[in-house]
Scaffold this active site. Sequence first.
Site, PDB file in Angstrom:
ATOM      1  N   PRO A 102      -8.259   2.134   5.298  1.00 17.73           N
ATOM      2  CA  PRO A 102      -9.057   0.933   5.079  1.00 17.73           C
ATOM      3  C   PRO A 102      -8.928   0.435   3.644  1.00 17.73           C
ATOM      4  O   PRO A 102      -8.346   1.116   2.788  1.00 17.73           O
ATOM      5  CB  PRO A 102     -10.485   1.415   5.363  1.00 17.73           C
TER       6      PRO A 102
ATOM      7  N   GLY B 172       9.947   4.090  -2.411  1.00 18.39           N
ATOM      8  CA  GLY B 172      10.811   3.005  -2.833  1.00 18.39           C
ATOM      9  C   GLY B 172      10.077   1.993  -3.691  1.00 18.39           C
ATOM     10  O   GLY B 172       8.963   2.231  -4.167  1.00 18.39           O
ATOM     11  N   ALA B 173      10.701   0.853  -3.897  1.00 18.92           N
ATOM     12  CA  ALA B 173      10.100  -0.241  -4.667  1.00 18.92           C
ATOM     13  C   ALA B 173      10.141  -1.490  -3.802  1.00 18.92           C
ATOM     14  O   ALA B 173      11.191  -1.836  -3.259  1.00 18.92           O
ATOM     15  CB  ALA B 173      10.875  -0.464  -5.963  1.00 18.92           C
TER      16      ALA B 173
ATOM     17  N   LYS C  85       9.163   8.526  -7.556  1.00 23.62           N
ATOM     18  CA  LYS C  85       9.342   7.072  -7.551  1.00 23.62           C
ATOM     19  C   LYS C  85      10.497   6.779  -8.505  1.00 23.62           C
ATOM     20  O   LYS C  85      10.286   6.565  -9.706  1.00 23.62           O
ATOM     21  CB  LYS C  85       8.064   6.357  -7.995  1.00 23.62           C
TER      22      LYS C  85
ATOM     23  N   GLY D  97       0.798  -1.215   0.000  1.00 25.78           N
ATOM     24  CA  GLY D  97       0.000   0.000   0.000  1.00 25.78           C
ATOM     25  C   GLY D  97       0.835   1.271   0.000  1.00 25.78           C
ATOM     26  O   GLY D  97       0.329   2.345   0.340  1.00 25.78           O
ATOM     27  N   LYS D  98       2.111   1.175  -0.392  1.00 26.55           N
ATOM     28  CA  LYS D  98       3.005   2.338  -0.369  1.00 26.55           C
ATOM     29  C   LYS D  98       2.460   3.490  -1.204  1.00 26.55           C
ATOM     30  O   LYS D  98       2.449   4.636  -0.763  1.00 26.55           O
ATOM     31  CB  LYS D  98       4.392   1.966  -0.895  1.00 26.55           C
ATOM     32  N   THR D  99       2.055   3.171  -2.433  1.00 24.78           N
ATOM     33  CA  THR D  99       1.620   4.245  -3.332  1.00 24.78           C
ATOM     34  C   THR D  99       0.342   4.895  -2.826  1.00 24.78           C
ATOM     35  O   THR D  99       0.196   6.128  -2.885  1.00 24.78           O
ATOM     36  CB  THR D  99       1.420   3.701  -4.754  1.00 24.78           C
ATOM     37  N   LEU D 100      -0.589   4.106  -2.328  1.00 26.28           N
ATOM     38  CA  LEU D 100      -1.838   4.656  -1.807  1.00 26.28           C
ATOM     39  C   LEU D 100      -1.562   5.610  -0.650  1.00 26.28           C
ATOM     40  O   LEU D 100      -2.113   6.713  -0.592  1.00 26.28           O
ATOM     41  CB  LEU D 100      -2.760   3.526  -1.356  1.00 26.28           C
TER      42      LEU D 100
ATOM     43  N   ASP E  81       1.778   3.455 -10.678  1.00 27.51           N
ATOM     44  CA  ASP E  81       2.052   4.045  -9.366  1.00 27.51           C
ATOM     45  C   ASP E  81       2.709   5.416  -9.513  1.00 27.51           C
ATOM     46  O   ASP E  81       2.373   6.362  -8.794  1.00 27.51           O
ATOM     47  CB  ASP E  81       2.954   3.120  -8.543  1.00 27.51           C
TER      48      ASP E  81
END
Length: 233
Positions: A209, A117-118, A37, A14-17, A54
Site C-alpha cells: 500500500p 535496475g534503473a 543497484k 516502487g522498485k526500491t521499496l 535508493d
Amino acid sequence: MPACFVTGTDTDAGKTLVTAGLLALACRRGLTTLGLKPIASGSETTPDGLCNADALALQAQCHPPVPYATVNPYAFAPAIAPHLAARRDGVTLTLEALGERVRDGLALGRDLTLVEGAGGWRVPLNDTEDLAGLAGRLELPVILVVGLRLGCISHARLTREAIRADGLRLAGWAGSLVDPAFAADDDLYRDNLATLAHTLDAPCLGIVPRLPAGDPRAMAAAAADHLELPDVD
C-alpha cells in the site's frame, strides 16, 4: 544462491521499496542478503562521495553489511537517465563492466541477492546496450514491480512481453500503490489487480500500500509485511 533482477513498469514505480521490503523479509527469516543497484542517478554529495538514497536503502538491508561501493558502483549526481548522466561525467557504461561488478556481489554467496535496475526495462546504457541486457547476461530471473496507477495494466503487459522476448523468466510481480486515487473504488481496484494477475501469468509476491515517507528501514519493514519471497531455487 538465489538472485533476481528487479525492474519496474516505469520510473518511481516502487522498485526500491519492494526490493528493500523483500530483503527485510529475508532477514526476518534468518537469511543472508545483498541488495545491489549497479547504476543510480540523482545522487548527493556526502563526506564519502556521491551517494544515492535508493542505494542507501538497499545497503541498510544487506546482512552482513557491505561497503556502499559494493551496492552502487556507479553513482551520478543529475536525476536524469543514467546514460545521459554518465555521458556528462565522461563515463562510458557497458554491460561488460556492470556484469563484472554484479558478479563480484554474487560471489559473496548470500542466501538472497536482488539486483535493482534503473527506471523501466529498456533504460539505455549506451548507444547499443540497455540495462535489461544485464539480467540476460547474468541469466537472472526477473521480478517486476508494477506502479499501481492509471495506465499500469498496459505498462505491465508491455514489460512482460519485453522480458519474455529477451528470453528471461518472470519469477514474480509485486504491486506498489503509487497513486492512492487508483484504489479509491475498492471493487474497481480489485478488478485491476485481477487483470494484472491474469495478464502477467506469474506469482504475485504482494501488494504494497501507499506508505508514509519516513526512515527507509521502517518503510522496508512495513513493506515486508505485505510481501512474500520469490521461489527462485
